[in-house]
Design an enzyme around this catalytic site. Structure first.
Site, PDB file in Angstrom:
ATOM      1  N   HIS A 167       5.714  -0.431  -3.274  1.00 13.47           N
ATOM      2  CA  HIS A 167       4.790  -1.152  -2.663  1.00 13.47           C
ATOM      3  C   HIS A 167       4.694  -2.708  -2.716  1.00 13.47           C
ATOM      4  O   HIS A 167       5.274  -3.232  -3.888  1.00 13.47           O
ATOM      5  CB  HIS A 167       3.281  -0.650  -3.338  1.00 13.47           C
ATOM      6  N   LEU A 168       4.168  -3.289  -1.975  1.00 15.27           N
ATOM      7  CA  LEU A 168       4.149  -4.785  -2.358  1.00 15.27           C
ATOM      8  C   LEU A 168       3.278  -5.234  -3.453  1.00 15.27           C
ATOM      9  O   LEU A 168       3.508  -5.856  -4.057  1.00 15.27           O
ATOM     10  CB  LEU A 168       3.788  -5.542  -0.786  1.00 15.27           C
ATOM     11  N   PRO A 211       1.515   2.571   7.912  1.00 14.08           N
ATOM     12  CA  PRO A 211       0.639   2.071   8.768  1.00 14.08           C
ATOM     13  C   PRO A 211       0.043   0.543   8.191  1.00 14.08           C
ATOM     14  O   PRO A 211      -0.021   0.273   6.979  1.00 14.08           O
ATOM     15  CB  PRO A 211      -0.820   2.703   8.763  1.00 14.08           C
ATOM     16  N   ASN A 212      -0.246  -0.395   9.261  1.00 14.70           N
ATOM     17  CA  ASN A 212      -0.783  -1.665   9.032  1.00 14.70           C
ATOM     18  C   ASN A 212       0.346  -2.658   8.363  1.00 14.70           C
ATOM     19  O   ASN A 212       0.134  -3.783   8.307  1.00 14.70           O
ATOM     20  CB  ASN A 212      -2.026  -1.701   8.190  1.00 14.70           C
ATOM     21  N   HIS A 225      -1.492   7.691  -0.486  1.00 13.52           N
ATOM     22  CA  HIS A 225      -2.493   8.137  -1.096  1.00 13.52           C
ATOM     23  C   HIS A 225      -3.082   9.467  -0.511  1.00 13.52           C
ATOM     24  O   HIS A 225      -4.274  10.186  -1.228  1.00 13.52           O
ATOM     25  CB  HIS A 225      -3.710   7.020  -1.206  1.00 13.52           C
ATOM     26  N   ALA A 229      -0.945   3.102   3.302  1.00 14.76           N
ATOM     27  CA  ALA A 229      -2.265   4.160   2.977  1.00 14.76           C
ATOM     28  C   ALA A 229      -1.937   5.565   2.928  1.00 14.76           C
ATOM     29  O   ALA A 229      -2.666   6.109   2.096  1.00 14.76           O
ATOM     30  CB  ALA A 229      -3.424   3.867   3.946  1.00 14.76           C
ATOM     31  N   GLU A 264       9.553   5.186  -3.795  1.00 18.16           N
ATOM     32  CA  GLU A 264       8.333   4.876  -3.057  1.00 18.16           C
ATOM     33  C   GLU A 264       8.391   3.329  -3.540  1.00 18.16           C
ATOM     34  O   GLU A 264       8.427   2.955  -4.580  1.00 18.16           O
ATOM     35  CB  GLU A 264       7.150   5.725  -4.049  1.00 18.16           C
ATOM     36  N   ASN A 278       7.672   2.643   1.910  1.00 15.67           N
ATOM     37  CA  ASN A 278       6.377   2.108   1.674  1.00 15.67           C
ATOM     38  C   ASN A 278       5.382   3.009   2.722  1.00 15.67           C
ATOM     39  O   ASN A 278       5.381   2.663   3.719  1.00 15.67           O
ATOM     40  CB  ASN A 278       6.495   0.633   2.150  1.00 15.67           C
ATOM     41  N   ARG A 338      -2.094 -10.105   7.595  1.00 13.73           N
ATOM     42  CA  ARG A 338      -2.989  -9.300   6.742  1.00 13.73           C
ATOM     43  C   ARG A 338      -3.148  -9.364   5.298  1.00 13.73           C
ATOM     44  O   ARG A 338      -2.296  -9.500   4.731  1.00 13.73           O
ATOM     45  CB  ARG A 338      -2.312  -7.828   6.666  1.00 13.73           C
ATOM     46  N   ARG A 341      -6.301   4.088  -4.856  1.00 11.52           N
ATOM     47  CA  ARG A 341      -4.845   3.752  -4.682  1.00 11.52           C
ATOM     48  C   ARG A 341      -4.194   4.226  -5.955  1.00 11.52           C
ATOM     49  O   ARG A 341      -2.887   4.018  -5.989  1.00 11.52           O
ATOM     50  CB  ARG A 341      -4.747   2.154  -4.587  1.00 11.52           C
ATOM     51  N   TYR A 370      -0.985  -9.175   0.032  1.00 14.43           N
ATOM     52  CA  TYR A 370       0.249  -8.774   0.393  1.00 14.43           C
ATOM     53  C   TYR A 370       1.572  -9.845   0.799  1.00 14.43           C
ATOM     54  O   TYR A 370       2.592  -9.709   1.051  1.00 14.43           O
ATOM     55  CB  TYR A 370       0.151  -7.936   1.896  1.00 14.43           C
ATOM     56  N   ARG A 372      -5.535  -2.196  -8.402  1.00 13.17           N
ATOM     57  CA  ARG A 372      -6.754  -2.300  -7.295  1.00 13.17           C
ATOM     58  C   ARG A 372      -7.217  -1.044  -7.538  1.00 13.17           C
ATOM     59  O   ARG A 372      -7.635  -0.515  -8.602  1.00 13.17           O
ATOM     60  CB  ARG A 372      -5.636  -2.402  -6.109  1.00 13.17           C
TER      61      ARG A 372
HETATM   62  C1  DQA Z   1       0.520  -0.884   0.125  1.00 12.53           C
HETATM   63  C2  DQA Z   1      -0.451  -0.475  -1.083  1.00 12.53           C
HETATM   64  C3  DQA Z   1      -1.452   0.582  -0.306  1.00 12.53           C
HETATM   65  O1  DQA Z   1      -2.389   1.049  -1.047  1.00 12.53           O
HETATM   66  C4  DQA Z   1      -2.150  -0.036   1.063  1.00 12.53           C
HETATM   67  O2  DQA Z   1      -2.721   1.024   1.713  1.00 12.53           O
HETATM   68  C5  DQA Z   1      -1.113  -0.734   1.909  1.00 12.53           C
HETATM   69  C6  DQA Z   1      -0.060  -1.362   1.288  1.00 12.53           C
HETATM   70  C7  DQA Z   1       1.427  -2.218  -0.407  1.00 12.53           C
HETATM   71  O3  DQA Z   1       2.619  -2.228  -0.047  1.00 12.53           O
HETATM   72  O4  DQA Z   1       0.944  -2.529  -1.362  1.00 12.53           O
HETATM   73  O5  DQA Z   1      -1.069  -0.495   3.126  1.00 12.53           O
HETATM   74  O6  DQA Z   1       1.641   0.109   0.304  1.00 12.53           O
END
Ligand code: DQA
Length: 144
Positions: A99-100, A9-10, A79, A76, A97, A73, A17, A110, A22, A106
């Protein structure tokens, strides 16, 4: 080797964003980098994004028999999602797994990943390069 990249998501909002966290690349630009690098490494990739937990679960389930490895990736859902964790365990496809951002620098919420314990490894904090590092890790894994 066939690798399935899944984005949660997102991540469709990348580029606009919180670029200070990111980066400024869009998800389409990251996908283009991944495809270019994959071609050099001789890997085949599929690259998808969904805001829906259920759709991500379905894609993981359907990957059985079609993909050698998943790069996830989960954003959210990392978590929170027992459903994604169970899907990874159920299909038994090695999953990385990513993450950017460096999630450990953080907020505390997270720092916990529901999916890391069922993944081969975790790459976090290298921006768009996290995707390319995962690709390298997938292709070069000598423990296969
Ligand atoms: C993320 C890190 C997550 O905590 C966050 O909710 C994201 C992006 C990252 O790529 O850094 O949406 O997965």
């Amino acid at each position: 080797m066939k690798i399935l990249f899944l984005n949660g998501p997102n991540l469709n909002l990348l580029g606009q964003r919180e670029p200070e966290i990111y980066g400024s690349l869009t998800l389409a630009q990251i996908e283009a980098k991944v495809r270019k690098h994959a071609a050099k490494l001789g890997a085949e990739v599929d690259f998808r994004q969904s805001n829906s937990e259920g759709e991500l679960v379905s894609w993981i389930q359907q990957a059985r028999g079609s993909f050698d490895l998943i790069v996830l990736n989960a954003a959210a859902y990392t978590h929170t999602s027992i459903a994604l964790r169970d899907a990874i365990s159920a299909v038994g496809i090695p999953t990385i797994e990513i993450h950017l951002s460096n999630v450990y620098r953080r907020e505390e919420f997270r720092h916990r990943s529901m999916i890391a314990p069922v993944c081969k490894g975790v790459i976090s904090g290298f921006g768009a390069n996290s995707y390319l590092l995962a690709l390298e890790a997938a292709v070069n894994d000598t423990r296969k």
